[in-house]
Design a protein around this motif. Structure first.
Motif, PDB file in Angstrom:
ATOM      1  N   ASP A  95      61.247 -11.774  34.732  1.00  0.00           N
ATOM      2  CA  ASP A  95      61.885 -12.284  33.518  1.00  0.00           C
ATOM      3  C   ASP A  95      61.887 -13.815  33.514  1.00  0.00           C
ATOM      4  O   ASP A  95      62.340 -14.437  34.470  1.00  0.00           O
ATOM      5  N   ALA A  96      61.397 -14.420  32.441  1.00  0.00           N
ATOM      6  CA  ALA A  96      61.296 -15.885  32.356  1.00  0.00           C
ATOM      7  C   ALA A  96      62.660 -16.562  32.478  1.00  0.00           C
ATOM      8  O   ALA A  96      62.771 -17.624  33.097  1.00  0.00           O
ATOM      9  N   GLN A  97      63.702 -15.974  31.917  1.00  0.00           N
ATOM     10  CA  GLN A  97      65.041 -16.571  31.949  1.00  0.00           C
ATOM     11  C   GLN A  97      65.688 -16.435  33.328  1.00  0.00           C
ATOM     12  O   GLN A  97      66.427 -17.311  33.769  1.00  0.00           O
ATOM     13  N   LEU A  98      65.409 -15.350  34.037  1.00  0.00           N
ATOM     14  CA  LEU A  98      66.134 -15.031  35.271  1.00  0.00           C
ATOM     15  C   LEU A  98      65.322 -15.198  36.556  1.00  0.00           C
ATOM     16  O   LEU A  98      65.879 -15.082  37.640  1.00  0.00           O
ATOM     17  N   ARG A  99      64.053 -15.503  36.465  1.00  0.00           N
ATOM     18  CA  ARG A  99      63.194 -15.509  37.666  1.00  0.00           C
ATOM     19  C   ARG A  99      63.611 -16.530  38.713  1.00  0.00           C
ATOM     20  O   ARG A  99      63.341 -16.355  39.882  1.00  0.00           O
ATOM     21  N   GLU A 100      64.284 -17.599  38.303  1.00  0.00           N
ATOM     22  CA  GLU A 100      64.697 -18.623  39.252  1.00  0.00           C
ATOM     23  C   GLU A 100      66.064 -18.358  39.885  1.00  0.00           C
ATOM     24  O   GLU A 100      66.489 -19.090  40.773  1.00  0.00           O
ATOM     25  N   VAL A 101      66.748 -17.310  39.425  1.00  0.00           N
ATOM     26  CA  VAL A 101      68.065 -16.977  39.982  1.00  0.00           C
ATOM     27  C   VAL A 101      67.857 -16.368  41.367  1.00  0.00           C
ATOM     28  O   VAL A 101      67.158 -15.364  41.510  1.00  0.00           O
ATOM     29  N   PRO A 102      68.436 -16.973  42.406  1.00  0.00           N
ATOM     30  CA  PRO A 102      68.272 -16.414  43.745  1.00  0.00           C
ATOM     31  C   PRO A 102      68.972 -15.065  43.885  1.00  0.00           C
ATOM     32  O   PRO A 102      70.018 -14.829  43.287  1.00  0.00           O
ATOM     33  N   ILE A 103      68.345 -14.186  44.682  1.00  0.00           N
ATOM     34  CA  ILE A 103      68.867 -12.842  44.908  1.00  0.00           C
ATOM     35  C   ILE A 103      69.081 -12.636  46.399  1.00  0.00           C
ATOM     36  O   ILE A 103      68.185 -12.889  47.204  1.00  0.00           O
ATOM     37  N   LEU A 129      71.638  -0.048  48.956  1.00  0.00           N
ATOM     38  CA  LEU A 129      71.668   1.390  48.736  1.00  0.00           C
ATOM     39  C   LEU A 129      72.142   1.688  47.313  1.00  0.00           C
ATOM     40  O   LEU A 129      73.326   1.863  47.054  1.00  0.00           O
ATOM     41  N   LEU A 130      71.203   1.731  46.394  1.00  0.00           N
ATOM     42  CA  LEU A 130      71.543   1.945  44.988  1.00  0.00           C
ATOM     43  C   LEU A 130      71.416   3.409  44.564  1.00  0.00           C
ATOM     44  O   LEU A 130      71.557   3.721  43.402  1.00  0.00           O
ATOM     45  N   LEU A 131      71.141   4.283  45.502  1.00  0.00           N
ATOM     46  CA  LEU A 131      71.022   5.720  45.283  1.00  0.00           C
ATOM     47  C   LEU A 131      69.885   6.069  44.334  1.00  0.00           C
ATOM     48  O   LEU A 131      68.792   6.325  44.770  1.00  0.00           O
ATOM     49  N   ASP A 132      70.113   6.072  43.034  1.00  0.00           N
ATOM     50  CA  ASP A 132      69.098   6.526  42.094  1.00  0.00           C
ATOM     51  C   ASP A 132      68.180   5.410  41.601  1.00  0.00           C
ATOM     52  O   ASP A 132      67.273   5.657  40.830  1.00  0.00           O
ATOM     53  N   VAL A 133      68.377   4.198  42.026  1.00  0.00           N
ATOM     54  CA  VAL A 133      67.554   3.074  41.582  1.00  0.00           C
ATOM     55  C   VAL A 133      67.024   2.351  42.809  1.00  0.00           C
ATOM     56  O   VAL A 133      67.752   2.102  43.757  1.00  0.00           O
ATOM     57  N   ASP A 134      65.756   2.023  42.797  1.00  0.00           N
ATOM     58  CA  ASP A 134      65.133   1.324  43.914  1.00  0.00           C
ATOM     59  C   ASP A 134      65.479  -0.164  43.847  1.00  0.00           C
ATOM     60  O   ASP A 134      65.221  -0.831  42.850  1.00  0.00           O
ATOM     61  N   CYS A 135      66.054  -0.683  44.914  1.00  0.00           N
ATOM     62  CA  CYS A 135      66.461  -2.090  44.976  1.00  0.00           C
ATOM     63  C   CYS A 135      65.278  -3.024  44.725  1.00  0.00           C
ATOM     64  O   CYS A 135      65.417  -4.036  44.054  1.00  0.00           O
ATOM     65  N   ALA A 136      64.117  -2.685  45.243  1.00  0.00           N
ATOM     66  CA  ALA A 136      62.933  -3.526  45.050  1.00  0.00           C
ATOM     67  C   ALA A 136      62.569  -3.625  43.571  1.00  0.00           C
ATOM     68  O   ALA A 136      62.159  -4.685  43.093  1.00  0.00           O
ATOM     69  N   LEU A 137      62.754  -2.538  42.827  1.00  0.00           N
ATOM     70  CA  LEU A 137      62.446  -2.564  41.394  1.00  0.00           C
ATOM     71  C   LEU A 137      63.440  -3.431  40.631  1.00  0.00           C
ATOM     72  O   LEU A 137      63.064  -4.134  39.688  1.00  0.00           O
ATOM     73  N   VAL A 138      64.702  -3.383  41.023  1.00  0.00           N
ATOM     74  CA  VAL A 138      65.714  -4.228  40.383  1.00  0.00           C
ATOM     75  C   VAL A 138      65.365  -5.698  40.626  1.00  0.00           C
ATOM     76  O   VAL A 138      65.369  -6.515  39.693  1.00  0.00           O
ATOM     77  N   CYS A 139      65.033  -6.037  41.860  1.00  0.00           N
ATOM     78  CA  CYS A 139      64.635  -7.420  42.177  1.00  0.00           C
ATOM     79  C   CYS A 139      63.418  -7.832  41.355  1.00  0.00           C
ATOM     80  O   CYS A 139      63.359  -8.937  40.821  1.00  0.00           O
ATOM     81  N   GLN A 140      62.438  -6.940  41.267  1.00  0.00           N
ATOM     82  CA  GLN A 140      61.207  -7.255  40.531  1.00  0.00           C
ATOM     83  C   GLN A 140      61.495  -7.502  39.054  1.00  0.00           C
ATOM     84  O   GLN A 140      60.902  -8.402  38.450  1.00  0.00           O
TER      85      GLN A 140
END
Length: 125
Positions: free
Chosen positions: A76-84, A60-71
Motif C-alpha cells: 500500500d502506497a500510504q502504509l508501506r513506510e510504516v514499520p511493522i 498467531l493470527l489463527l485464520d489469517v497468515d501474518c505474512a499476508l497481513v504484512c504484505q
C-alpha cells in the motif's frame, strides 16, 4: 482549531488477548497513542484511518497468515513506510523475519527495554 497530537500512534493487532501485558508495558515505557484491534480483517482499514507510526502484530493470527497481513501493508502506497513489529512465541519462527516483510521480530518472553528501544528507533527512522 484542535492542536495536533505529538504522541506517536501505535496500532496493535492482538487476536486472542495474548498481548495485553505487552500493551501495558508499552504504555509504561512511553507516552503513546495506542490503538488496539482484535480483528485481523479490520486492521488494514483501521490503519488507513489512523495512519499509525508503528504496527505491532501478534504472529498467531489463527485464520489469517501474518505474512499476508504484512504484505498488504508493504503493498500500500500510504502504509508501506510504516514499520511493522511481529511478536511470536515460536522460537523457530525467528529466522523468518525477512519472509514476513516486517521490520523486527521479537520472540516471547519479551525484553521490554529492547522492544522499547527498537520501537523508538523504527518510529524515528
Amino acid at each position: 482549531m484542535k492542536p495536533l497530537s505529538s504522541k506517536k500512534k501505535i496500532l496493535i493487532l492482538d487476536k486472542n488477548s495474548r498481548m495485553l501485558s505487552v500493551i501495558d508495558d508499552i504504555m509504561y515505557y512511553g507516552d503513546f497513542d495506542v490503538h488496539l484491534t482484535y480483528d485481523p480483517n479490520a486492521i488494514y482499514d483501521k490503519a488507513k484511518v489512523i495512519n499509525p507510526d508503528l504496527i505491532i502484530l501478534d504472529y498467531l493470527l489463527l485464520d489469517v497468515d501474518c505474512a499476508l497481513v504484512c504484505q498488504d501493508f508493504k503493498d500500500d502506497a500510504q502504509l508501506r513506510e510504516v514499520p511493522i513489529i511481529v511478536v511470536t512465541s515460536f522460537k523457530t519462527k525467528k529466522g523468518l523475519e525477512e519472509s514476513y516483510k516486517c521490520d523486527a521480530l521479537f520472540v516471547k518472553p519479551l525484553d521490554m527495554e529492547l522492544l522499547a528501544s527498537r520501537m523508538e528507533y523504527l518510529m524515528a527512522s
